[in-house]
Design a protein around this motif. Sequence first.
Motif, mmCIF file in Angstrom:
data_model
loop_
_atom_site.group_PDB
_atom_site.id
_atom_site.type_symbol
_atom_site.label_atom_id
_atom_site.label_comp_id
_atom_site.label_asym_id
_atom_site.label_seq_id
_atom_site.Cartn_x
_atom_site.Cartn_y
_atom_site.Cartn_z
ATOM 1 N N LEU A 138 0.817 -1.208 0.000
ATOM 2 C CA LEU A 138 0.000 0.000 0.000
ATOM 3 C C LEU A 138 0.857 1.267 0.000
ATOM 4 O O LEU A 138 0.431 2.308 -0.507
ATOM 5 C CB LEU A 138 -0.924 0.002 1.226
ATOM 6 N N CYS A 139 2.072 1.145 0.555
ATOM 7 C CA CYS A 139 2.966 2.305 0.593
ATOM 8 C C CYS A 139 3.658 2.553 -0.743
ATOM 9 O O CYS A 139 3.927 3.706 -1.110
ATOM 10 C CB CYS A 139 4.020 2.127 1.688
ATOM 11 N N LEU A 140 3.948 1.492 -1.490
ATOM 12 C CA LEU A 140 4.780 1.613 -2.690
ATOM 13 C C LEU A 140 4.041 1.389 -4.006
ATOM 14 O O LEU A 140 4.602 1.646 -5.070
ATOM 15 C CB LEU A 140 5.956 0.628 -2.604
ATOM 16 N N SER A 141 2.826 0.888 -3.959
ATOM 17 C CA SER A 141 2.097 0.543 -5.176
ATOM 18 C C SER A 141 1.836 1.765 -6.058
ATOM 19 O O SER A 141 1.338 2.801 -5.600
ATOM 20 C CB SER A 141 0.759 -0.112 -4.819
ATOM 21 N N GLU A 142 2.139 1.637 -7.351
ATOM 22 C CA GLU A 142 1.871 2.711 -8.300
ATOM 23 C C GLU A 142 0.371 2.886 -8.521
ATOM 24 O O GLU A 142 -0.128 4.013 -8.692
ATOM 25 C CB GLU A 142 2.560 2.403 -9.637
ATOM 26 N N GLN A 143 -0.351 1.766 -8.532
ATOM 27 C CA GLN A 143 -1.801 1.859 -8.727
ATOM 28 C C GLN A 143 -2.449 2.621 -7.573
ATOM 29 O O GLN A 143 -3.316 3.476 -7.793
ATOM 30 C CB GLN A 143 -2.424 0.460 -8.835
ATOM 31 N N VAL A 144 -2.017 2.324 -6.353
ATOM 32 C CA VAL A 144 -2.561 3.019 -5.189
ATOM 33 C C VAL A 144 -2.233 4.508 -5.270
ATOM 34 O O VAL A 144 -3.072 5.373 -4.985
ATOM 35 C CB VAL A 144 -1.994 2.412 -3.880
ATOM 36 N N SER A 145 -0.990 4.831 -5.693
ATOM 37 C CA SER A 145 -0.589 6.232 -5.814
ATOM 38 C C SER A 145 -1.390 6.955 -6.892
ATOM 39 O O SER A 145 -1.734 8.134 -6.750
ATOM 40 C CB SER A 145 0.906 6.324 -6.140
ATOM 41 N N ASP A 146 -1.683 6.272 -8.009
ATOM 42 C CA ASP A 146 -2.451 6.878 -9.091
ATOM 43 C C ASP A 146 -3.908 7.110 -8.696
ATOM 44 O O ASP A 146 -4.487 8.163 -8.977
ATOM 45 C CB ASP A 146 -2.389 5.998 -10.340
#
Length: 335
Positions: A138-146
């Motif tokens: 959850l901290c590093l995921s690109e999808q979560v960040s997008d």
Amino acid sequence: MNTQNLTPLTPQKDRQVHGWLSFFLFVVGFGAAITVVVSIANFSLDAYDTGAGAFLTYFIALIDIAYTLGIAGLAIYTILAFLHKRSNAVFLGKSYLVVIFLSNVLQLLGGDYDDYGLGSLSQIVRALILGVIWFVYLCLSEQVSDLFPKEERKILGRDKYIVGSLVLTPVILWGILLLAYLGSVSTPMDVSLGYGEYSDGTVVFCAPENALCEKTDTLDNVYHTLVMGDSIWGTVIGVYDTNTGEEYFKECVDSWRDTELDGYDFSVLDTHKEVINGSIMRMQSVKYETRPSLIWQFSILFSPETGKACIASLYSTTEETENIMNALMSSVRFK
């Protein structure tokens, strides 16, 4: 209800939750469902009995039920937040992992785990490792960040209360159990022993006539072994326990039975409950079809007044065990 803070985030190119994030939500929902189902299936008031009275038993059970339902509620709340792209979704996802992680850590420290299955040591350790992996995701995921840009994430006031209560509940519960345990620990008995009497510091009993009685002191406990010729032998030990329930007694029988006899046919000769000198005794007799036949008698004598119990396990290749067990239990003193 103020829904302003729950407004979906700024539209992104990819607005669909997919891939590993979808699997994460599945894990959250499935894990919460399993927790609730297992809790309902295994629910027993005997499991919450600390020996400190019925009120504390019901109180602890109520807290545990509320905690389980709270985890399920947080899981649903988290899944909906992610699916509707709410600004508090990432906070809820991380919080859910922290709550589960803390619960497993306390269970691990308390040593309250099964030999196998969902509550086993290996399963708890596996859950801890997976929890860390998902938190890092959850901290590093690109999808979560997008989908959930950091500058648009928010934490609602009610989220803090929900998560805070779920984080503190297992800590408080563990603290209550620890205080109950410390309150039940007493100093060894200071009594004068009569002829033929023995004491392990918790109870006093009179050894059967012609029995050889030997005291064994280990790091975990103190107990006595009894031997009468080649046909009768057993163990006597004093403990602190007030749970006189039938289901709990069955659990004790199962934990004391000799697993080396599992391959033999057996029959339960007798299971009963009676009162001896004001104390409650439960006893079960089992006959194994060995050569010669082997009779096992297991009994627990509970003293509600002192919070103590005396456990006796006797094996015999004769039919004389019942009278010996009754005489042994009738001789027990708790103070």
